[in-house]
Structures are given as C-alpha cells and as structure tokens.
Design a protein around this motif. Sequence first.
Motif, mmCIF file in Angstrom:
data_model
loop_
_atom_site.group_PDB
_atom_site.id
_atom_site.type_symbol
_atom_site.label_atom_id
_atom_site.label_comp_id
_atom_site.label_asym_id
_atom_site.label_seq_id
_atom_site.Cartn_x
_atom_site.Cartn_y
_atom_site.Cartn_z
ATOM 1 N N ASP A 67 31.125 -16.022 65.018
ATOM 2 C CA ASP A 67 32.049 -14.888 65.080
ATOM 3 C C ASP A 67 33.442 -15.389 64.688
ATOM 4 N N GLN A 68 33.884 -15.039 63.501
ATOM 5 C CA GLN A 68 35.132 -15.596 62.996
ATOM 6 C C GLN A 68 36.342 -15.159 63.802
ATOM 7 N N ASP A 69 36.352 -13.932 64.278
ATOM 8 C CA ASP A 69 37.491 -13.505 65.090
ATOM 9 C C ASP A 69 37.585 -14.316 66.372
ATOM 10 N N GLU A 70 36.447 -14.591 67.014
ATOM 11 C CA GLU A 70 36.453 -15.438 68.211
ATOM 12 C C GLU A 70 36.925 -16.847 67.883
ATOM 13 N N PHE A 72 38.856 -17.904 65.349
ATOM 14 C CA PHE A 72 40.281 -17.985 65.009
ATOM 15 C C PHE A 72 41.167 -17.694 66.223
ATOM 16 N N ALA A 73 40.740 -16.808 67.090
ATOM 17 C CA ALA A 73 41.511 -16.538 68.305
ATOM 18 C C ALA A 73 41.553 -17.774 69.201
ATOM 19 N N LYS A 76 43.805 -20.425 67.678
ATOM 20 C CA LYS A 76 45.219 -20.100 67.899
ATOM 21 C C LYS A 76 45.639 -20.452 69.325
ATOM 22 N N LYS A 112 40.327 -14.052 56.270
ATOM 23 C CA LYS A 112 40.424 -13.643 57.669
ATOM 24 C C LYS A 112 41.269 -14.635 58.469
ATOM 25 N N GLU A 115 44.945 -14.090 58.423
ATOM 26 C CA GLU A 115 45.454 -13.043 59.307
ATOM 27 C C GLU A 115 45.903 -13.621 60.652
ATOM 28 N N TYR A 116 45.325 -14.767 61.017
ATOM 29 C CA TYR A 116 45.687 -15.448 62.265
ATOM 30 C C TYR A 116 46.670 -16.593 62.030
#
Length: 263
Positions: A67-70, A72-73, A76, A112, A115-116
Amino acid sequence: MAFSVQLYTLRDPMEADLLGTVRRLAEIGFTQVEPYRFVENAEAFAAAFAENGITAPTGHAPLLSGDQDEIFAAAKRIGIGTVIDPFVAPEQWQDAGAIRDTAAALNAAAKKGAEYGIRVGYHNHSWELGSRVEGTTALEFFAGLLDPEVVLEVDVYWVAAGGENPAALVQRLGNRVVALHLKDGPVTVLGTRFDREEFGSIAKTQLPAGHGELDLWGVVAAAKNLEVGVVEFDDYAGDIFDGVAASLRYLEAGDPATRETAK
C-alpha cells in the motif's frame, strides 16, 4: 559521503530488542540507518531514532506490491526521504515486456511519492545483471525506462555475483546512482539463477568491508552523485555487531590507496 547500515542486517537482534539494537548501533558510531519493514514499526523506529540521534535518509519497502499511501505516510513519520523497492523476482527480468511493466509501475510510484515529498528508487540483486535484454543488462535496460527523478541504490556485492564489474556498471548508470550497498566477500557468479539454498549459503560467506575481493573504493569513486554508502550483510558467520563495526571502521578510514599516497 555519509555511512548508514541496513537494518535487515540486524533482523534477529532487532526482533528481540529494537530500541537496544538502535542504541548499540549508535554506540558503534552509526548516525544513519536504512530501515526495512518500517510501516508496521514506524512509531517504534521514530522513537528509537530520536532517542539515539539517528536519522534514516533511505528505507526499503515493497512499493510495487504494498500500500503506497501507507508506505509513504510511514516514511514521512520516520523522516525517510527516499523509499527504495528492494526486490523484484528473478523471473520478472527475463524479457523486455516484463521490465517495461516494472519500470512503469515504479514511475507511477514515484509520482505518488512526490505528493508526500519522498523520492523513489530501486535496489538490485544478482539476476538483474545476469539477465541480458536487447544487448544490455536487464538493470541498465530498466534504468533507461525510468523517469529522471527515480534513483538507484546499487548493491555492489550482488552486481559482482551477477557477473558485472561494479565500478564500470556504476559509471555507466551515471547520476541515477545515489546510494550503494557496501558489502564484501568472495564472489560467486550466479547469473540469472535463484536457488534459495545456494543464495543463503553464499550470503554466509559475506565479510566486512575491506576483507573480501571487491574494490569498494573503486565503486565509490565511480559514483559521482553518491549520497550514502550503506553497510549490509545478507548473512554473516560471525557476531553481526562486530561485522558492522568492522565495516564502519574500514569505510571511515577512507581509501587505503589515498592514505598511502598521502604519506
């Protein structure tokens, strides 16, 4: 160039005592580390790093399957600026179509990541060098398909195991190479093969930097855009803390040829 250590090297002590392992690395002299599996350990890593004055400029995560959003979050949260996908299976490097698909997926991940505020890269093993596509190594064919912002972390030992000269390869790849995995040992050429038992057996022969057959400083000199050199062992027959400490001491001392010339 800064020096870091890939925490996969210390996976057993990390599993037993994450904070204690990070503390011991700081005592050895590391100020940077390269985490793996950091999504599920983000808070623990962040706390351990803050307590011990450690930063993590790079980290490994399965960008092409997770899960790329997980990812990258979590990156960060920890302060990781470059997330590197560490593994695409050997069978995916045998033909141009599969490599194009991998490159397209990593380019999308990089968009993506942007974006982070996070950069994206890829880390090789031996099979990306043992396989040849359209007259070049699969890794170089792949690099030619990547968007300019996507970077490479070259594993020096596995390049040699793939049958290529690491310094020459790094020179050909140019400014895309921003990180190196610096490991040493006797070199067994594997080509495109991946036999888990053989891979594990060869990994146990790895040695601290400066104790094997590889010209690590020649590779460093060839990497003109290098940001970080990462100590790593896939496996090690001795005490792993002694191994990473010996590697760090060797690398911090600088190129022996340069030291000899300066006398």
